[in-house]
Design an enzyme around this catalytic site. Sequence first.
Site: not given
Length: 255
Positions: A201, A219-221, A234
């Site tokens: 992202l 943020c999202h690993g 991701p």
Amino acid sequence: MFSSKCISPGFSRYLTASTTHLAHYLKGAPAVVIPTVETVPSPPESFTNLSMSKLIPKGNLVATTKHIGNTQVRFSHTDVSMPDFSSYRRQSSLDPNIPNSTEINRRAFTYLMVAGMGITGVHIGKNVVVDFLSTMSASADVLALAKIEWRGKPLFVRRRSADEVEDVRNVDTASLRDPEDDQARVVKDDWLVVIGVCTHLGCVPIANAGEFGGYYCPCHGSHYDVSGRIRKGPAPLNLEVPEYTFLDENTMVVG
């Protein structure tokens, strides 16, 4: 006693005659002829426009019909007066015989208001979308982690050790989400140059962090190795490698 019945083939449906003879001591007895007439039923009346029009009531009435349902017949009320809306009309439109000169001005004002509100709404919507998308970008403190920027994007330049180079080149590329050899991502084996933008992202990863010692996006690993390849999380792609060249041992040009 005996009886006789006369039947005519052509008029048997309409007229028959019978004679009854009685034994009597008198000499001869007149025969009595009793005519009988067979009643023929009238043919059934066919339903035509003319025959059915006789059933419609006459007078001041209005006939209405619907696509679904039965036909209704209602008498019109001609004695009901039309409502008067003069109290709601403007002074310029009270007389129907005088042309309305203010209609064009009122239409122009209405169109102007609609256009103005529409433009204002679009501008507000654009600002809301921009503010929402800006929340997905990297914050100021995360951008401060990147010491170098290239074309407005953080640039990660890392000098790798021989052990790190050997470790990333021993990885089976078939097991990677975005298979790519380490040799294709570097110009010199000990130098790695990547754009510090997460391919998930657009966040800015943290250098020298994560499970593989490369880059980690909190943020999202998403975890990247020392070659900038995605190994866990991701993110769908590896970190982007810009075009760069070495002018000498101490000078590198990106772009």
